[in-house]
Scaffold this motif. Structure first.
Motif, PDB file in Angstrom:
ATOM      1  N   UNK A 178      84.891  44.842  19.010  1.00 27.41           N
ATOM      2  CA  UNK A 178      85.536  45.947  19.232  1.00 27.41           C
ATOM      3  C   UNK A 178      85.478  45.916  20.961  1.00 27.41           C
ATOM      4  N   UNK A 179      84.431  45.470  21.557  1.00 29.57           N
ATOM      5  CA  UNK A 179      84.432  45.440  22.851  1.00 29.57           C
ATOM      6  C   UNK A 179      85.558  44.708  23.533  1.00 29.57           C
ATOM      7  N   UNK A 180      85.748  43.493  22.859  1.00 29.71           N
ATOM      8  CA  UNK A 180      86.770  42.246  23.270  1.00 29.71           C
ATOM      9  C   UNK A 180      88.305  43.071  22.967  1.00 29.71           C
ATOM     10  N   UNK A 181      88.493  43.675  21.840  1.00 28.87           N
ATOM     11  CA  UNK A 181      89.711  44.262  21.651  1.00 28.87           C
ATOM     12  C   UNK A 181      89.859  45.400  22.519  1.00 28.87           C
ATOM     13  N   UNK A 182      88.986  46.326  22.840  1.00 31.39           N
ATOM     14  CA  UNK A 182      89.236  47.605  23.890  1.00 31.39           C
ATOM     15  C   UNK A 182      89.482  46.710  25.282  1.00 31.39           C
ATOM     16  N   UNK A 223      89.004  57.137  29.150  1.00 29.45           N
ATOM     17  CA  UNK A 223      88.585  58.418  29.444  1.00 29.45           C
ATOM     18  C   UNK A 223      87.297  58.127  30.566  1.00 29.45           C
ATOM     19  N   UNK A 224      87.241  59.082  31.470  1.00 33.39           N
ATOM     20  CA  UNK A 224      86.031  58.882  32.283  1.00 33.39           C
ATOM     21  C   UNK A 224      84.774  58.653  31.890  1.00 33.39           C
ATOM     22  N   UNK A 225      84.553  59.451  30.671  1.00 31.60           N
ATOM     23  CA  UNK A 225      83.307  59.182  29.927  1.00 31.60           C
ATOM     24  C   UNK A 225      83.031  57.907  29.640  1.00 31.60           C
ATOM     25  N   UNK A 226      84.021  57.098  29.300  1.00 32.60           N
ATOM     26  CA  UNK A 226      83.878  55.491  28.811  1.00 32.60           C
ATOM     27  C   UNK A 226      83.672  54.757  30.032  1.00 32.60           C
ATOM     28  N   UNK A 227      83.780  55.069  31.124  1.00 31.23           N
ATOM     29  CA  UNK A 227      83.573  54.301  32.334  1.00 31.23           C
ATOM     30  C   UNK A 227      82.185  54.681  33.114  1.00 31.23           C
ATOM     31  N   UNK A 228      81.590  55.643  32.684  1.00 28.93           N
ATOM     32  CA  UNK A 228      80.230  55.902  32.928  1.00 28.93           C
ATOM     33  C   UNK A 228      79.260  54.881  32.360  1.00 28.93           C
ATOM     34  N   UNK A 229      78.290  54.477  33.329  1.00 25.17           N
ATOM     35  CA  UNK A 229      77.192  53.577  32.651  1.00 25.17           C
ATOM     36  C   UNK A 229      75.886  54.484  32.680  1.00 25.17           C
ATOM     37  N   UNK A 231      94.650  45.405  15.506  1.00 25.90           N
ATOM     38  CA  UNK A 231      93.912  45.204  14.297  1.00 25.90           C
ATOM     39  C   UNK A 231      92.412  45.308  14.198  1.00 25.90           C
ATOM     40  N   UNK A 232      91.961  44.592  15.292  1.00 20.84           N
ATOM     41  CA  UNK A 232      90.402  44.394  15.349  1.00 20.84           C
ATOM     42  C   UNK A 232      89.606  46.096  15.402  1.00 20.84           C
ATOM     43  N   UNK A 233      90.431  46.811  16.369  1.00 28.48           N
ATOM     44  CA  UNK A 233      90.063  48.296  16.682  1.00 28.48           C
ATOM     45  C   UNK A 233      89.874  49.069  15.195  1.00 28.48           C
ATOM     46  N   UNK A 234      91.005  48.870  14.486  1.00 29.12           N
ATOM     47  CA  UNK A 234      90.884  49.304  13.099  1.00 29.12           C
ATOM     48  C   UNK A 234      89.790  48.842  12.139  1.00 29.12           C
ATOM     49  N   UNK A 235      89.609  47.675  12.166  1.00 31.29           N
ATOM     50  CA  UNK A 235      88.709  47.037  11.369  1.00 31.29           C
ATOM     51  C   UNK A 235      87.222  47.658  11.782  1.00 31.29           C
ATOM     52  N   UNK A 236      86.948  47.836  12.949  1.00 27.80           N
ATOM     53  CA  UNK A 236      85.673  48.032  13.642  1.00 27.80           C
ATOM     54  C   UNK A 236      85.753  49.498  13.905  1.00 27.80           C
ATOM     55  N   UNK A 237      86.294  50.260  13.310  1.00 25.38           N
ATOM     56  CA  UNK A 237      86.539  51.899  13.662  1.00 25.38           C
ATOM     57  C   UNK A 237      84.987  52.375  13.682  1.00 25.38           C
ATOM     58  N   UNK A 238      84.112  52.058  13.055  1.00 21.62           N
ATOM     59  CA  UNK A 238      82.983  52.704  12.878  1.00 21.62           C
ATOM     60  C   UNK A 238      81.754  52.016  13.954  1.00 21.62           C
ATOM     61  N   UNK A 239      82.506  51.082  14.363  1.00 16.73           N
ATOM     62  CA  UNK A 239      81.431  50.414  15.623  1.00 16.73           C
ATOM     63  C   UNK A 239      81.517  51.051  17.005  1.00 16.73           C
ATOM     64  N   UNK A 240      80.626  50.710  17.880  1.00 21.34           N
ATOM     65  CA  UNK A 240      80.725  50.942  19.109  1.00 21.34           C
ATOM     66  C   UNK A 240      80.700  49.582  19.903  1.00 21.34           C
ATOM     67  N   UNK A 241      81.659  49.866  21.120  1.00 19.10           N
ATOM     68  CA  UNK A 241      81.442  48.781  22.126  1.00 19.10           C
ATOM     69  C   UNK A 241      80.462  48.323  22.646  1.00 19.10           C
ATOM     70  N   UNK A 242      79.169  49.051  22.437  1.00 20.15           N
ATOM     71  CA  UNK A 242      77.930  48.590  23.028  1.00 20.15           C
ATOM     72  C   UNK A 242      77.401  47.682  21.765  1.00 20.15           C
ATOM     73  N   UNK A 243      77.519  47.796  20.490  1.00 19.96           N
ATOM     74  CA  UNK A 243      76.862  47.183  19.530  1.00 19.96           C
ATOM     75  C   UNK A 243      78.053  45.908  18.991  1.00 19.96           C
ATOM     76  N   UNK A 244      79.007  46.008  19.085  1.00 21.64           N
ATOM     77  CA  UNK A 244      80.212  45.271  18.403  1.00 21.64           C
ATOM     78  C   UNK A 244      80.847  44.498  19.472  1.00 21.64           C
ATOM     79  N   UNK A 245      80.693  42.815  19.511  1.00 16.84           N
ATOM     80  CA  UNK A 245      81.617  42.230  20.337  1.00 16.84           C
ATOM     81  C   UNK A 245      83.113  42.253  20.144  1.00 16.84           C
TER      82      UNK A 245
END
Length: 68
Positions: free
Chosen positions: A46-50, A62-68, A30-44
């Motif tokens: 969405x980060x917790x939900x992911x 995806x590998x791209x999400x794991x790269x820093x 539900x949190x991922x849907x509520x914060x669909x326009x947010x990024x995990x970098x800026x939204x705590x």
């Protein structure tokens, strides 16, 4: 309307800058849907939900999400 623990937890999912704490898989979805326009970098939220969904095996990054 009377505040219940459920209402308070749902309200906690609305604020991007506040870590909502431990979530169930359903709450994380539900949190991922509520914060669909947010990024995990800026939204705590969405980060917790992911993190919750990845740890439970419901989401594979995806590998791209794991790269820093």
């Amino acid at each position: 309307m009377q505040s219940t623990n459920l209402n308070m937890h749902v309200a906690g999912l609305l604020v991007c800058g506040r870590d909502p704490g431990v979530m169930t898989d359903e709450q994380a979805h539900a949190a991922m849907q509520l914060h669909i326009d947010c990024t995990v970098d800026s939204c705590l939220v969405r980060r917790r939900a992911r993190t919750t969904l990845v740890e439970s095996g419901k989401c594979v990054l995806d590998e791209r999400a794991l790269q820093l």
